[in-house]
Design a protein around this motif. Structure first.
Motif, PDB file in Angstrom:
ATOM      1  N   SER A 187       0.824  -1.209   0.000  1.00 32.51           N
ATOM      2  CA  SER A 187       0.000   0.000   0.000  1.00 32.51           C
ATOM      3  C   SER A 187       0.860   1.261   0.000  1.00 32.51           C
ATOM      4  O   SER A 187       0.509   2.258  -0.648  1.00 32.51           O
ATOM      5  CB  SER A 187      -0.926  -0.004   1.216  1.00 32.51           C
ATOM      6  OG  SER A 187      -0.175  -0.048   2.424  1.00 32.51           O
ATOM      7  N   LYS A 212      -5.427   1.032  -2.056  1.00 33.78           N
ATOM      8  CA  LYS A 212      -5.776   0.042  -1.041  1.00 33.78           C
ATOM      9  C   LYS A 212      -6.256   0.693   0.240  1.00 33.78           C
ATOM     10  O   LYS A 212      -7.028   0.093   1.006  1.00 33.78           O
ATOM     11  CB  LYS A 212      -4.556  -0.847  -0.769  1.00 33.78           C
ATOM     12  CG  LYS A 212      -4.897  -2.144  -0.066  1.00 33.78           C
ATOM     13  CD  LYS A 212      -3.695  -3.066  -0.011  1.00 33.78           C
ATOM     14  CE  LYS A 212      -4.069  -4.399   0.637  1.00 33.78           C
ATOM     15  NZ  LYS A 212      -2.895  -5.316   0.692  1.00 33.78           N
ATOM     16  N   ASP A 240      -9.622  -7.486  -3.376  1.00 34.13           N
ATOM     17  CA  ASP A 240      -8.219  -7.141  -3.598  1.00 34.13           C
ATOM     18  C   ASP A 240      -7.762  -7.515  -5.011  1.00 34.13           C
ATOM     19  O   ASP A 240      -6.885  -6.861  -5.574  1.00 34.13           O
ATOM     20  CB  ASP A 240      -7.337  -7.826  -2.564  1.00 34.13           C
ATOM     21  CG  ASP A 240      -7.553  -7.260  -1.166  1.00 34.13           C
ATOM     22  OD1 ASP A 240      -8.041  -6.122  -1.068  1.00 34.13           O
ATOM     23  OD2 ASP A 240      -7.238  -7.967  -0.184  1.00 34.13           O
ATOM     24  N   LYS A 243      -8.698  -4.627  -7.249  1.00 30.71           N
ATOM     25  CA  LYS A 243      -7.816  -3.477  -7.027  1.00 30.71           C
ATOM     26  C   LYS A 243      -6.414  -3.728  -7.583  1.00 30.71           C
ATOM     27  O   LYS A 243      -5.768  -2.798  -8.089  1.00 30.71           O
ATOM     28  CB  LYS A 243      -7.746  -3.167  -5.540  1.00 30.71           C
ATOM     29  CG  LYS A 243      -8.993  -2.482  -5.004  1.00 30.71           C
ATOM     30  CD  LYS A 243      -8.743  -1.877  -3.637  1.00 30.71           C
ATOM     31  CE  LYS A 243      -9.939  -1.055  -3.196  1.00 30.71           C
ATOM     32  NZ  LYS A 243      -9.693  -0.347  -1.932  1.00 30.71           N
ATOM     33  N   THR A 270      -4.682  -1.448 -10.359  1.00 30.03           N
ATOM     34  CA  THR A 270      -3.354  -0.856 -10.107  1.00 30.03           C
ATOM     35  C   THR A 270      -2.391  -1.161 -11.250  1.00 30.03           C
ATOM     36  O   THR A 270      -1.620  -0.288 -11.680  1.00 30.03           O
ATOM     37  CB  THR A 270      -2.799  -1.385  -8.781  1.00 30.03           C
ATOM     38  OG1 THR A 270      -3.714  -1.087  -7.722  1.00 30.03           O
ATOM     39  CG2 THR A 270      -1.457  -0.762  -8.472  1.00 30.03           C
ATOM     40  N   MET A 274      -0.299  -6.824  -3.780  1.00 31.90           N
ATOM     41  CA  MET A 274      -1.723  -6.730  -3.444  1.00 31.90           C
ATOM     42  C   MET A 274      -2.488  -7.994  -3.780  1.00 31.90           C
ATOM     43  O   MET A 274      -3.630  -8.163  -3.351  1.00 31.90           O
ATOM     44  CB  MET A 274      -2.351  -5.552  -4.191  1.00 31.90           C
ATOM     45  CG  MET A 274      -1.831  -4.202  -3.757  1.00 31.90           C
ATOM     46  SD  MET A 274      -2.490  -2.872  -4.784  1.00 31.90           S
ATOM     47  CE  MET A 274      -4.249  -3.063  -4.486  1.00 31.90           C
TER      48      MET A 274
END
Length: 259
Positions: free
Chosen positions: A4, A102, A111, A114, A118, A206
Protein backbone atom coordinates in the motif's frame (compact mmCIF):
# COMPACT_ATOMS: atom_id res chain seq x y z
CA UNK A 1 1.48 -2.55 4.38
CA UNK A 2 4.51 -2.29 2.11
CA UNK A 3 2.40 -2.77 -1.00
CA UNK A 4 0.00 0.00 0.00
CA UNK A 5 2.90 2.40 0.69
CA UNK A 6 4.51 1.64 -2.67
CA UNK A 7 1.16 2.11 -4.37
CA UNK A 8 0.55 5.46 -2.65
CA UNK A 9 4.04 6.80 -3.42
CA UNK A 10 3.75 5.65 -7.03
CA UNK A 11 0.38 7.37 -7.37
CA UNK A 12 1.71 10.65 -5.95
CA UNK A 13 4.75 10.59 -8.26
CA UNK A 14 2.58 9.78 -11.26
CA UNK A 15 0.16 12.60 -10.48
CA UNK A 16 3.12 15.01 -10.25
CA UNK A 17 4.46 13.73 -13.57
CA UNK A 18 1.10 14.21 -15.28
CA UNK A 19 0.98 17.80 -14.01
CA UNK A 20 4.50 18.48 -15.28
CA UNK A 21 3.98 17.14 -18.81
CA UNK A 22 0.64 18.95 -19.11
CA UNK A 23 2.33 22.16 -17.95
CA UNK A 24 5.15 21.63 -20.45
CA UNK A 25 2.61 21.13 -23.23
CA UNK A 26 0.95 24.46 -22.44
CA UNK A 27 4.21 26.41 -22.03
CA UNK A 28 5.52 28.61 -24.84
CA UNK A 29 9.24 28.46 -24.05
CA UNK A 30 10.15 25.30 -25.92
CA UNK A 31 12.79 27.05 -28.00
CA UNK A 32 14.49 30.22 -26.78
CA UNK A 33 16.58 32.60 -28.85
CA UNK A 34 20.29 32.35 -28.23
CA UNK A 35 21.53 35.85 -27.38
CA UNK A 36 25.22 35.01 -27.23
CA UNK A 37 26.15 36.96 -30.39
CA UNK A 38 23.40 39.56 -30.45
CA UNK A 39 24.03 43.20 -29.59
CA UNK A 40 20.49 44.00 -28.51
CA UNK A 41 19.71 41.66 -25.67
CA UNK A 42 16.64 43.30 -24.22
CA UNK A 43 14.44 41.92 -27.02
CA UNK A 44 14.29 38.19 -27.70
CA UNK A 45 11.98 35.67 -29.30
CA UNK A 46 10.82 32.26 -28.20
CA UNK A 47 8.27 29.75 -29.42
CA UNK A 48 6.36 26.69 -28.28
CA UNK A 49 3.90 24.18 -29.63
CA UNK A 50 1.07 26.66 -29.98
CA UNK A 51 2.50 30.22 -30.08
CA UNK A 52 5.51 32.24 -31.17
CA UNK A 53 6.28 35.14 -28.86
CA UNK A 54 8.48 38.22 -28.55
CA UNK A 55 9.56 39.31 -25.10
CA UNK A 56 11.52 42.20 -23.68
CA UNK A 57 13.64 42.63 -20.61
CA UNK A 58 11.01 45.04 -19.24
CA UNK A 59 8.55 42.16 -18.81
CA UNK A 60 6.28 42.82 -21.78
CA UNK A 61 5.39 39.90 -24.02
CA UNK A 62 3.43 39.61 -27.23
CA UNK A 63 2.48 36.21 -28.60
CA UNK A 64 1.03 35.16 -31.91
CA UNK A 65 -0.65 31.75 -32.25
CA UNK A 66 -0.12 29.46 -35.20
CA UNK A 67 -3.22 30.10 -37.28
CA UNK A 68 -2.64 27.18 -39.59
CA UNK A 69 -2.22 23.46 -39.08
CA UNK A 70 -1.38 22.28 -42.58
CA UNK A 71 1.48 24.75 -42.91
CA UNK A 72 3.29 23.55 -39.79
CA UNK A 73 6.16 21.05 -39.96
CA UNK A 74 5.23 17.42 -39.61
CA UNK A 75 7.58 16.98 -36.66
CA UNK A 76 5.86 19.77 -34.73
CA UNK A 77 2.49 18.16 -35.29
CA UNK A 78 3.88 14.80 -34.17
CA UNK A 79 5.23 16.38 -30.98
CA UNK A 80 1.82 17.90 -30.33
CA UNK A 81 0.15 14.53 -30.75
CA UNK A 82 2.62 12.77 -28.44
CA UNK A 83 2.22 15.30 -25.67
CA UNK A 84 -1.57 15.27 -25.88
CA UNK A 85 -1.70 11.45 -25.90
CA UNK A 86 0.68 11.32 -22.94
CA UNK A 87 -1.47 13.77 -20.98
CA UNK A 88 -4.65 11.81 -21.74
CA UNK A 89 -3.05 8.52 -20.69
CA UNK A 90 -1.83 10.12 -17.48
CA UNK A 91 -5.23 11.56 -16.57
CA UNK A 92 -6.99 8.24 -17.21
CA UNK A 93 -4.34 6.44 -15.17
CA UNK A 94 -4.87 8.86 -12.26
CA UNK A 95 -8.63 8.26 -12.30
CA UNK A 96 -8.14 4.50 -12.25
CA UNK A 97 -5.44 4.69 -9.57
CA UNK A 98 -7.70 6.69 -7.23
CA UNK A 99 -10.28 3.90 -7.13
CA UNK A 100 -7.53 1.26 -6.88
CA UNK A 101 -5.90 2.68 -3.74
CA UNK A 102 -5.78 0.04 -1.04
CA UNK A 103 -6.24 2.61 1.71
CA UNK A 104 -9.55 3.68 0.15
CA UNK A 105 -12.55 1.45 0.73
CA UNK A 106 -14.97 1.29 -2.20
CA UNK A 107 -17.91 -0.91 -1.23
CA UNK A 108 -17.15 -4.63 -1.45
CA UNK A 109 -14.34 -4.34 -3.99
CA UNK A 110 -12.00 -7.30 -3.67
CA UNK A 111 -8.22 -7.14 -3.60
CA UNK A 112 -7.96 -8.94 -6.94
CA UNK A 113 -9.93 -6.18 -8.65
CA UNK A 114 -7.82 -3.48 -7.03
CA UNK A 115 -4.63 -5.27 -8.04
CA UNK A 116 -5.80 -5.42 -11.66
CA UNK A 117 -6.74 -1.73 -11.61
CA UNK A 118 -3.35 -0.86 -10.11
CA UNK A 119 -1.56 -2.75 -12.87
CA UNK A 120 -3.67 -1.00 -15.52
CA UNK A 121 -2.90 2.41 -14.03
CA UNK A 122 0.83 1.59 -13.91
CA UNK A 123 0.86 0.61 -17.58
CA UNK A 124 -0.94 3.84 -18.51
CA UNK A 125 1.58 5.87 -16.51
CA UNK A 126 4.45 4.12 -18.28
CA UNK A 127 2.92 4.89 -21.69
CA UNK A 128 2.33 8.51 -20.69
CA UNK A 129 5.94 8.91 -19.56
CA UNK A 130 7.29 7.35 -22.76
CA UNK A 131 5.09 9.62 -24.90
CA UNK A 132 6.22 12.71 -22.97
CA UNK A 133 9.91 11.86 -23.17
CA UNK A 134 9.65 10.97 -26.87
CA UNK A 135 7.87 14.23 -27.73
CA UNK A 136 10.31 16.44 -25.85
CA UNK A 137 13.33 14.58 -27.23
CA UNK A 138 12.07 14.90 -30.80
CA UNK A 139 11.66 18.66 -30.42
CA UNK A 140 15.09 18.93 -28.78
CA UNK A 141 16.64 17.07 -31.72
CA UNK A 142 15.03 19.59 -34.08
CA UNK A 143 16.55 22.47 -32.09
CA UNK A 144 19.99 20.84 -32.11
CA UNK A 145 19.94 20.38 -35.87
CA UNK A 146 18.75 23.95 -36.44
CA UNK A 147 21.43 25.34 -34.11
CA UNK A 148 24.20 23.31 -35.74
CA UNK A 149 23.44 24.32 -39.33
CA UNK A 150 22.70 28.01 -38.65
CA UNK A 151 25.62 30.15 -39.94
CA UNK A 152 26.45 33.79 -40.57
CA UNK A 153 24.52 35.45 -43.38
CA UNK A 154 26.33 37.16 -46.26
CA UNK A 155 27.05 40.77 -45.45
CA UNK A 156 27.75 42.08 -48.98
CA UNK A 157 29.19 45.60 -48.79
CA UNK A 158 29.56 47.62 -45.65
CA UNK A 159 28.82 51.27 -45.18
CA UNK A 160 32.36 52.26 -46.16
CA UNK A 161 32.08 50.67 -49.56
CA UNK A 162 34.38 47.75 -48.82
CA UNK A 163 33.34 44.13 -48.90
CA UNK A 164 33.10 42.02 -45.81
CA UNK A 165 35.49 39.12 -45.56
CA UNK A 166 33.80 35.83 -44.94
CA UNK A 167 30.56 37.51 -43.94
CA UNK A 168 31.85 38.14 -40.43
CA UNK A 169 30.38 41.63 -40.41
CA UNK A 170 27.02 40.45 -41.76
CA UNK A 171 23.80 39.78 -39.91
CA UNK A 172 23.67 36.68 -37.78
CA UNK A 173 20.68 34.47 -38.33
CA UNK A 174 18.84 33.94 -35.00
CA UNK A 175 19.66 30.64 -33.39
CA UNK A 176 17.52 28.91 -30.82
CA UNK A 177 18.43 26.80 -27.82
CA UNK A 178 16.60 24.69 -25.27
CA UNK A 179 13.77 26.39 -23.41
CA UNK A 180 12.55 25.67 -19.87
CA UNK A 181 9.59 23.65 -21.18
CA UNK A 182 11.90 20.92 -22.46
CA UNK A 183 13.41 20.32 -19.03
CA UNK A 184 9.97 20.35 -17.41
CA UNK A 185 8.80 17.73 -19.93
CA UNK A 186 11.87 15.53 -19.39
CA UNK A 187 11.49 15.62 -15.61
CA UNK A 188 7.75 14.94 -15.83
CA UNK A 189 8.24 11.98 -18.16
CA UNK A 190 10.93 10.46 -15.95
CA UNK A 191 8.75 10.83 -12.84
CA UNK A 192 5.86 9.20 -14.69
CA UNK A 193 8.01 6.21 -15.63
CA UNK A 194 9.19 5.80 -12.03
CA UNK A 195 5.63 6.07 -10.73
CA UNK A 196 4.38 3.55 -13.28
CA UNK A 197 7.05 1.04 -12.31
CA UNK A 198 6.15 1.44 -8.63
CA UNK A 199 2.47 0.88 -9.38
CA UNK A 200 3.27 -2.30 -11.27
CA UNK A 201 5.42 -3.54 -8.37
CA UNK A 202 2.64 -2.76 -5.89
CA UNK A 203 0.27 -4.92 -7.92
CA UNK A 204 2.23 -8.07 -7.06
CA UNK A 205 2.02 -7.40 -3.33
CA UNK A 206 -1.72 -6.73 -3.44
CA UNK A 207 -2.62 -10.11 -4.96
CA UNK A 208 -3.81 -12.48 -2.19
CA UNK A 209 -2.37 -15.96 -1.85
CA UNK A 210 -5.00 -18.31 -3.25
CA UNK A 211 -3.13 -21.51 -2.40
CA UNK A 212 -5.13 -23.56 0.11
CA UNK A 213 -4.10 -26.76 1.79
CA UNK A 214 -6.51 -29.67 1.77
CA UNK A 215 -6.06 -32.70 4.04
CA UNK A 216 -6.71 -35.84 2.07
CA UNK A 217 -5.67 -39.43 1.63
CA UNK A 218 -3.51 -40.91 -1.05
CA UNK A 219 -5.41 -43.11 -3.45
CA UNK A 220 -3.79 -45.89 -5.41
CA UNK A 221 -5.67 -47.33 -8.34
CA UNK A 222 -6.04 -51.08 -8.53
CA UNK A 223 -3.76 -52.85 -10.95
CA UNK A 224 -4.84 -55.45 -13.47
CA UNK A 225 -3.38 -58.30 -11.40
CA UNK A 226 -5.28 -57.51 -8.25
CA UNK A 227 -6.82 -60.65 -6.69
CA UNK A 228 -9.94 -60.23 -4.61
CA UNK A 229 -10.57 -62.80 -1.86
CA UNK A 230 -13.85 -63.63 -0.22
CA UNK A 231 -14.35 -62.87 3.43
CA UNK A 232 -13.88 -66.14 5.33
CA UNK A 233 -14.44 -64.73 8.80
CA UNK A 234 -17.12 -66.45 10.83
CA UNK A 235 -20.26 -64.52 11.58
CA UNK A 236 -22.33 -65.02 14.75
CA UNK A 237 -25.55 -67.01 14.42
CA UNK A 238 -28.69 -65.33 15.55
CA UNK A 239 -31.47 -67.09 17.44
CA UNK A 240 -35.04 -66.09 16.76
CA UNK A 241 -36.16 -67.05 20.21
CA UNK A 242 -35.50 -63.60 21.57
CA UNK A 243 -37.91 -61.97 19.16
CA UNK A 244 -41.13 -60.76 20.72
CA UNK A 245 -44.46 -62.36 19.86
CA UNK A 246 -47.40 -60.29 18.75
CA UNK A 247 -50.96 -60.63 19.98
CA UNK A 248 -51.84 -63.15 17.26
CA UNK A 249 -48.80 -65.31 17.94
CA UNK A 250 -46.54 -64.07 15.11
CA UNK A 251 -42.94 -63.03 15.65
CA UNK A 252 -41.86 -59.43 15.17
CA UNK A 253 -38.47 -57.87 14.64
CA UNK A 254 -38.59 -55.91 17.85
CA UNK A 255 -35.88 -56.74 20.33
CA UNK A 256 -36.02 -56.25 24.04
CA UNK A 257 -33.14 -56.07 26.40
CA UNK A 258 -33.92 -57.42 29.80
CA UNK A 259 -31.88 -56.17 32.66
Amino acid sequence: MAASMIQLIGFMLSALGVFLISAATAMDMWSLQDRSFTIVTNVYTYSGLWNSCVGTSYGTTQCRPYFTILGLPALLQAVRALMIVGTVFGVIGCLIAIFALKCLKMGNMEDNVKATMTLTAGILFLLAGVCGIAGVSAFANLIVQSFRFTTFADGGYNLLGGSDIGGLSGNLTPRYTFGPALFVGWIGGAILVIGGVMMCLACRGMTPDNKQRYDGMAYKAASQHTIYKSDTRSRPAYNDSYKAHSMDGRQTNQRFDYV
